[in-house]
Design a protein around this motif. Structure first.
Motif, PDB file in Angstrom:
ATOM      1  N   LEU A  86       0.853  -1.182   0.000  1.00 39.39           N
ATOM      2  CA  LEU A  86       0.000   0.000   0.000  1.00 39.39           C
ATOM      3  C   LEU A  86       0.886   1.229   0.000  1.00 39.39           C
ATOM      4  N   SER A  87       0.634   2.157  -0.928  1.00 42.23           N
ATOM      5  CA  SER A  87       1.502   3.331  -1.012  1.00 42.23           C
ATOM      6  C   SER A  87       0.695   4.571  -1.332  1.00 42.23           C
ATOM      7  N   LEU A  88       1.228   5.708  -0.861  1.00 40.12           N
ATOM      8  CA  LEU A  88       0.711   7.033  -1.226  1.00 40.12           C
ATOM      9  C   LEU A  88       1.854   7.738  -1.937  1.00 40.12           C
ATOM     10  N   ASP A  89       1.745   7.839  -3.268  1.00 40.35           N
ATOM     11  CA  ASP A  89       2.886   8.384  -4.014  1.00 40.35           C
ATOM     12  C   ASP A  89       2.903   9.908  -3.981  1.00 40.35           C
ATOM     13  N   GLN A  90       3.949  10.495  -4.567  1.00 38.18           N
ATOM     14  CA  GLN A  90       4.150  11.939  -4.505  1.00 38.18           C
ATOM     15  C   GLN A  90       3.039  12.720  -5.212  1.00 38.18           C
ATOM     16  N   SER A  91       2.322  12.077  -6.122  1.00 41.65           N
ATOM     17  CA  SER A  91       1.225  12.767  -6.828  1.00 41.65           C
ATOM     18  C   SER A  91      -0.095  12.661  -6.088  1.00 41.65           C
ATOM     19  N   GLY A  92      -0.101  12.016  -4.896  1.00 43.34           N
ATOM     20  CA  GLY A  92      -1.316  11.928  -4.096  1.00 43.34           C
ATOM     21  C   GLY A  92      -2.178  10.727  -4.413  1.00 43.34           C
ATOM     22  N   VAL A  93      -1.672   9.743  -5.154  1.00 38.14           N
ATOM     23  CA  VAL A  93      -2.442   8.551  -5.513  1.00 38.14           C
ATOM     24  C   VAL A  93      -2.264   7.490  -4.415  1.00 38.14           C
ATOM     25  N   LEU A  94      -3.381   7.006  -3.864  1.00 31.72           N
ATOM     26  CA  LEU A  94      -3.365   5.912  -2.889  1.00 31.72           C
ATOM     27  C   LEU A  94      -3.685   4.627  -3.630  1.00 31.72           C
ATOM     28  N   LYS A  95      -2.778   3.647  -3.604  1.00 31.74           N
ATOM     29  CA  LYS A  95      -2.975   2.452  -4.428  1.00 31.74           C
ATOM     30  C   LYS A  95      -2.380   1.222  -3.752  1.00 31.74           C
ATOM     31  N   ILE A  96      -2.849   0.057  -4.220  1.00 31.94           N
ATOM     32  CA  ILE A  96      -2.325  -1.237  -3.780  1.00 31.94           C
ATOM     33  C   ILE A  96      -1.599  -1.857  -4.971  1.00 31.94           C
ATOM     34  N   GLU A  97      -0.353  -2.279  -4.761  1.00 29.55           N
ATOM     35  CA  GLU A  97       0.432  -2.911  -5.817  1.00 29.55           C
ATOM     36  C   GLU A  97       0.848  -4.304  -5.365  1.00 29.55           C
ATOM     37  N   SER A  98       1.122  -5.161  -6.343  1.00 29.79           N
ATOM     38  CA  SER A  98       1.580  -6.518  -6.032  1.00 29.79           C
ATOM     39  C   SER A  98       2.372  -7.051  -7.218  1.00 29.79           C
ATOM     40  N   GLN A  99       3.123  -8.124  -6.945  1.00 26.68           N
ATOM     41  CA  GLN A  99       3.922  -8.735  -8.001  1.00 26.68           C
ATOM     42  C   GLN A  99       3.018  -9.351  -9.062  1.00 26.68           C
ATOM     43  N   PRO A 110      -7.761  14.827  -8.745  1.00 28.03           N
ATOM     44  CA  PRO A 110      -8.155  15.332 -10.066  1.00 28.03           C
ATOM     45  C   PRO A 110      -6.931  15.755 -10.869  1.00 28.03           C
ATOM     46  N   PRO A 111      -7.023  15.720 -12.202  1.00 24.39           N
ATOM     47  CA  PRO A 111      -5.852  16.057 -13.046  1.00 24.39           C
ATOM     48  C   PRO A 111      -5.330  17.464 -12.797  1.00 24.39           C
ATOM     49  N   GLN A 112      -6.224  18.417 -12.488  1.00 21.63           N
ATOM     50  CA  GLN A 112      -5.787  19.797 -12.326  1.00 21.63           C
ATOM     51  C   GLN A 112      -5.195  20.079 -10.957  1.00 21.63           C
ATOM     52  N   SER A 113      -5.222  19.081 -10.059  1.00 23.93           N
ATOM     53  CA  SER A 113      -4.719  19.285  -8.711  1.00 23.93           C
ATOM     54  C   SER A 113      -3.203  19.475  -8.743  1.00 23.93           C
ATOM     55  N   THR A 114      -2.711  20.472  -7.968  1.00 21.77           N
ATOM     56  CA  THR A 114      -1.278  20.781  -7.971  1.00 21.77           C
ATOM     57  C   THR A 114      -0.631  20.584  -6.602  1.00 21.77           C
ATOM     58  N   ASN A 115      -1.330  20.991  -5.546  1.00 19.49           N
ATOM     59  CA  ASN A 115      -0.741  20.930  -4.201  1.00 19.49           C
ATOM     60  C   ASN A 115      -1.021  19.576  -3.563  1.00 19.49           C
ATOM     61  N   ASN A 116      -0.323  18.546  -4.049  1.00 18.70           N
ATOM     62  CA  ASN A 116      -0.570  17.201  -3.542  1.00 18.70           C
ATOM     63  C   ASN A 116       0.326  16.842  -2.356  1.00 18.70           C
ATOM     64  N   ASN A 117       1.264  17.727  -2.009  1.00 14.80           N
ATOM     65  CA  ASN A 117       2.111  17.445  -0.847  1.00 14.80           C
ATOM     66  C   ASN A 117       1.340  17.559   0.457  1.00 14.80           C
ATOM     67  N   SER A 118       0.178  18.230   0.402  1.00 16.65           N
ATOM     68  CA  SER A 118      -0.627  18.382   1.615  1.00 16.65           C
ATOM     69  C   SER A 118      -1.622  17.245   1.784  1.00 16.65           C
ATOM     70  N   ILE A 119      -1.551  16.219   0.946  1.00 15.53           N
ATOM     71  CA  ILE A 119      -2.456  15.073   1.033  1.00 15.53           C
ATOM     72  C   ILE A 119      -1.841  13.999   1.932  1.00 15.53           C
TER      73      ILE A 119
END
Length: 790
Positions: A86-99, A110-119
C-alpha cells in the motif's frame, strides 16, 4: 475459528506503526509485514492472508483485544504470495500494488490538482481510513476519500447505509461468501428511505425487514435488548438518504456484522437479524413471506449437524461454483423438492455446495467428524379424520362468534360516528367568516381531496401535550404559546395554540390553514392538521427539534454551533423556499412576516419557513397589492409597505435582505450600532462598513476561521441589494439564487438602503415582537399616514 486465530497471530507478530505514525505521507508505503495503527491503537490496517494463500488489505479492530475484520479494500481483487504494497505516491495517488498484478487505485486526485504534498492518508480511531488535504496550519481542509464510503460486511458507528443522490454512491453491507473467503456473498443489508427501515436481500429477494424506526430509538422487528445502546439517526434530503448509528462509549468494540449465513449481529454478538431462519412461510422477527415450493410445509427447517453423513440410499450432486456461499446452498436445496440436506463443497474455502437427495438424513450414520452439514427437518404431518372434523367444527364456531362480534361493533361504530359528526358540526359552527363565506367544515372537505390533513380531537391534543404542560412549552409566538406534543403513534409535533385575545382571528386562522396545505416544499414547514374546540383553535405542525433560527443566532454561546457552512446552507434554503412561494407554488404567496423567529430548523439544521398567518395570496398576474392594515415586525418591513401599505414579492425580498445581514453578523437589525456619533441599526451599520471598504467587519466573530471569504462578501453584497429603498431596484429571488450559486461576484453595486438612520429604541433585548403585539404599535393602523407620522 481459524480466521480469528490467524488474526490474533497477525496482530501479535506484525510490526505496528503506532501513535504519531498513524498516517502515510506522500512517498510512504506499507508492505505485507507491517501494519498501520490508529493514534490510540483501536484499529490497525495491513495485509491479512486468508486460507488459500490470498491476502487482502484489511482494517482490524483492536479494541480490548477484540480482533475483527471490519473493512477490506480489495475483496474482489485478492493478492497472491503476500506481495501486497500500500503506497501514497508523490502525486497523491493511494494504491495497492503486487507482483504481477495491476495496481488497485483507491484514490487519485483530479488532473488539475497541484498541491498534492498536503495530502495524507490517516487511520482514525473510529476505524475510518481517510485521505485528506490539510491547510498550511495542519488542520483538515477536506476529506477526499474515506473507507466509510465503501462498507463491506461490517457497519461501524458513523458509517452510512443508504444512497448519495449526487454521486449515485450506494452504501450497503454485503456478506462474505464464507467465513474464510471475503468475496461478496449472497446477503446484502440496505436502508429503505421511503419506509424508513432496514432490509436484507438474498440475491434480489427481500427476505427480512427491520420494520419502521420508532421515535429514532427502536426498530419494530429487532429485539429491544439488542438496540438499547445505539443512538440511531436518519437523514433524508435532495442530496442523500441514509441511516447511521452511534454509541455513547467510543472505547467499547461496537459493530454490526453481516455473516455469510444471513445473520446480522451487533454488540457482544447480540442478534439484530436472523435471516438464516427466513423460509418464506414465516414472518416472525421481521422475516418476509414469499412463494415457497409446494413440497415444503410451514415449519420445515434446516438444522446444523456435525460430521459427514453416510449417504447410502441417497444421491448427491455437487455445485462447484466458488461464488456460492452457504446461504445460496440453503436456498437452492429449499427450492428442490427431493433435496434433504447440503454442506459446503470446499471446506478449506467454504464455497460451492454438495446436495443430498432422496431419503431423509435423520438418523443416518456419520462417517466422519469435524465437518458440518445441514439437514432438512420436516414438520410432522398428523393424519386422522376425526381430528379434522373437530378442527373444522371449532373453526366454524369461532367464525360465527367473530362475525357476530363484527356486526355488533359496526352498529356501535356507526352510532358513535353520527354522534361525533354532530359534535364536530357544533364545534366548527363558530368558525365561519363574518360574511358567511366558506367555513372550516368546507375547508375540511377540501383538505380531504389530496391532502394528508387531519382534524384532531381536543382530548387527543391535551393528551399529546400533557394537558398543555408548561414543561412542554416551546415558546410564545405572536398569537399564543407553542407546545411540543407526542401523538399515540410516537410522532413528535408542535402545537400552536391561538390565544383567545390574540390578533389572529378567524380569517387569519383559515388563511394559514388554506395556505400551508397547498404548499409542499422541503424548506417550508409542514402542517399536519388542526384542532377546533369551542373558542379554542390550534394548528398542529411537524416538530422541529432545533427550534428557530433566532434561538441560535442571537445567543453568544449557541451561535458558535452555527459555523459558516451551516449559515450559508440556511441562506440558500431560505432563498429556495421564497422562490417557491413567489413563483413555483400553485399559489403565488407573499409571506409578509419573514424573520429569524419564523425560520425553524430540523435535526440537520435545514431551514423551514413557518407562520403563514399574515401571508397573502396573489393571482399569477398580480404584482402589487395595497392594504390599509399594516401587519408585520418592526425592522423587517419594506419602506413602501410601512409608508404606503403597498406590498409585493419585493417586500419579502427586503425582509430576506435584513435576515441575510443578521445571519452574517449574528446581530438583530433592531440592535443599535454606534458609528460616527449616530445610533444606527444593523442595515445602516452594514452600509457604513461597505462604504468604508471594510464590510467584513460585519461578520460574526464567533465564525473564527470557518468562513469562506468570497461567500461572506457576496452575502453582504446581496443583503444590501435586497434592502434598497425602491422595490424596483431590489433583485427577485431567482436573481438572488443565481448570485449565490455563481462563483463570480454580483455586478450591480448597492445604493443607500431604506431606514438608514436608526431610532432611539432603547434596549429591546433578544426577542422580536410583532407590530400588533408590540407596545410601541398597539393600535391597529388603518391609514398609512398615521404610521408615517410615528
Amino acid at each position: 475459528m481459524l480466521v480469528f486465530t490467524y488474526l490474533w497471530l497477525w496482530t501479535s507478530s506484525c510490526i505496528q506503526v503506532k501513535a504519531a505514525n498513524h498516517t502515510l505521507k506522500p512517498g510512504d508505503s506499507l508492505n505485507g509485514t507491517n501494519q498501520l495503527c490508529s493514534e490510540n491503537g483501536y484499529y490497525c490496517i495491513g495485509f491479512v492472508e486468508q486460507l488459500g494463500g490470498l491476502s487482502y488489505l484489511t482494517i482490524i479492530s483492536n479494541i480490548k483485544n477484540n480482533t475483527w475484520e471490519v473493512w477490506i479494500a480489495n475483496r474482489n481483487e485478492p493478492i497472491f504470495n503476500n506481495s501486497g504494497l500500500l503506497s501514497l505516491d508523490q502525486s497523491g495517488v493511494l494504491k495497492i500494488e503486487s507482483q504481477g498484478g495491476k495496481p488497485i487505485i483507491l484514490y487519485s486526485p483530479p488532473p488539475q490538482s497541484t498541491n498534492n504534498n498536503s495530502i495524507l492518508a490517516t487511520l482514525l480511531d473510529i476505524g475510518n481510513f481517510v485521505v485528506q488535504q490539510l491547510h498550511p496550519n495542519g488542520s483538515t481542509k477536506s476529506v477526499l476519500w474515506q473507507s466509510f464510503d465503501y462498507p463491506t460486511d461490517c457497519l461501524l458507528p458513523g458509517m452510512k447505509l443508504g444512497v448519495n443522490h449526487k454521486t449515485g454512491q450506494n452504501w450497503s453491507l454485503v456478506s462474505w461468501v464464507s467465513e474464510s473467503f471475503p468475496g461478496p456473498g449472497s446477503f446484502r443489508l440496505e436502508w429503505e428511505p421511503r419506509e424508513h427501515e432496514l432490509i436484507m436481500r438474498r440475491q434480489e429477494q427481500v427476505i427480512w425487514k427491520s420494520g419502521k424506526l420508532i421515535n429514532n430509538r427502536f426498530f419494530e422487528h429487532i429485539p429491544e435488548e439488542s438496540q438499547h445502546i445505539y443512538q440511531y439517526n436518519q437523514v433524508s434530503n435532495d442530496d442523500e438518504d441514509y441511516f447511521t448509528f452511534t454509541t455513547p462509549n467510543t472505547k467499547e468494540p461496537t459493530k454490526w456484522a453481516l455473516f455469510e449465513t444471513g445473520e446480522l449481529t451487533g454488540s457482544e454478538g447480540k442478534e439484530i437479524a436472523g435471516a438464516d431462519m427466513c423460509y418464506g412461510y414465516n414472518n416472525d422477527r421481521g422475516c418476509q413471506k414469499w412463494k415457497i415450493p409446494t413440497c415444503r410445509n410451514p415449519g420445515d427447517v434446516f438444522e446444523s449437524r456435525e460430521g459427514y453423513p453416510n449417504t447410502f440410499g441417497n444421491d448427491t450432486s455437487i455445485e462447484p461454483n466458488k461464488s456460492y456461499g452457504i446461504g445460496d446452498c440453503q436456498a437452492s436445496c429449499w427450492s428442490k423438492c427431493s433435496c434433504v440436506g447440503f454442506k459446503s463443497y470446499d471446506d478449506s474455502g467454504g464455497t460451492g455446495c454438495i446436495f443430498f437427495f432422496g431419503k431423509t438424513l435423520d438418523g443416518v450414520t456419520l462417517v466422519s467428524v469435524g465437518q458440518k452439514f445441514n439437514m432438512l427437518v420436516p414438520k410432522p404431518q398428523h393424519k386422522g379424520t376425526n381430528k379434522w372434523i373437530w378442527i373444522g367444527a371449532a373453526i366454524a364456531t369461532f367464525l360465527l362468534i367473530i362475525c357476530s362480534a363484527i356486526l355488533c361493533l359496526a352498529i356501535m361504530k356507526r352510532k358513535y360516528m353520527l354522534k361525533d359528526k354532530r359534535r364536530m358540526e357544533t364545534e366548527t359552527q363558530g368558525l365561519a367568516d363574518s360574511d358567511g363565506s366558506t367555513g372550516v367544515k368546507d375547508l375540511e372537505d377540501n383538505f380531504s381531496k389530496g391532502h394528508d390533513f387531519k382534524v384532531f380531537s381536543y382530548a387527543s391534543v391535551k393528551e399529546a401535550t400533557t394537558n398543555f404542560s408548561s414543561k412542554n412549552q416551546l415558546g410564545e409566538g405572536g398569537f399564543g404559546p407553542v407546545y411540543k406534543g407526542v401523538l399515540p403513534t410516537g410522532r413528535e409535533v408542535a402545537v400552536k395554540r391561538l390565544a383567545k385575545t390574540s390578533g389572529q382571528g378567524t380569517v387569519e386562522f383559515k388563511n394559514e390553514l388554506m395556505l400551508i396545505c397547498e404548499l409542499q416544499h422541503m424548506n417550508l414547514v409542514k402542517l399536519l392538521g388542526c384542532c377546533i374546540h369551542g373558542q379554542e383553535r390550534m394548528l398542529i405542525y411537524e416538530y422541529m427539534p432545533n427550534k428557530s433560527l433566532d434561538f441560535f443566532l442571537f445567543d453568544d454561546t449557541r451561535s458558535k454551533l452555527l459555523d459558516w457552512q451551516k449559515r450559508f446552507n440556511i441562506i440558500e434554503g431560505l432563498s429556495h423556499g421564497l422562490l417557491y412561494l413567489h413563483k413555483y407554488s400553485r399559489l403565488k404567496i407573499i409571506h409578509r412576516d419573514l424573520k429569524a423567529s419564523n425560520i425553524l430548523l430540523d435535526e440537520n439544521m435545514n431551514p423551514k419557513i413557518s407562520d403563514f398567518g399574515m401571508a397573502r395570496i396573489f393571482t399569477q398576474h398580480q404584482t402589487i397589492v395595497n392594504t390599509n392594515k399594516i401587519v408585520g415586525t418592526y425592522g423587517y418591513m419594506s419602506p413602501e409597505y410601512v409608508m404606503e401599505g403597498s406590498f409585493s414579492t419585493k417586500s419579502d425580498v427586503y425582509s430576506y435582505g435584513v435576515l441575510l445581514l443578521e445571519i452574517v453578523s449574528g446581530r438583530m437589525n433592531n440592535s443599535s450600532c454606534d458609528a460616527a456619533d449616530q445610533l444606527l441599526n444593523l442595515v445602516g451599520h452594514a452600509w457604513e462598513l461597505w462604504n468604508d471598504g471594510v464590510c467584513l467587519e460585519l461578520m460574526d466573530p464567533s465564525l473564527n476561521d470557518t468562513f469562506v471569504l468570497e461567500e461572506v462578501h457576496k452575502c453582504i453584497h446581496i443583503g444590501l441589494l435586497c434592502v434598497e429603498h425602491y422595490a424596483k431596484d431590489r433583485p427577485d429571488m431567482s436573481d438572488i439564487i443565481s448570485m449565490l450559486t455563481n462563483k463570480t461576484a454580483p455586478v450591480t453595486m448597492p445604493r443607500r438602503p431604506a431606514f438608514y438612520v436608526g431610532r432611539q429604541m432603547g434596549e429591546r433585548g433578544r426577542s422580536s415582537k410583532s407590530i400588533e403585539s408590540n407596545t410601541f404599535y398597539t393600535k391597529e393602523i388603518s391609514d398609512s399616514s398615521e404610521l408615517e407620522s410615528r
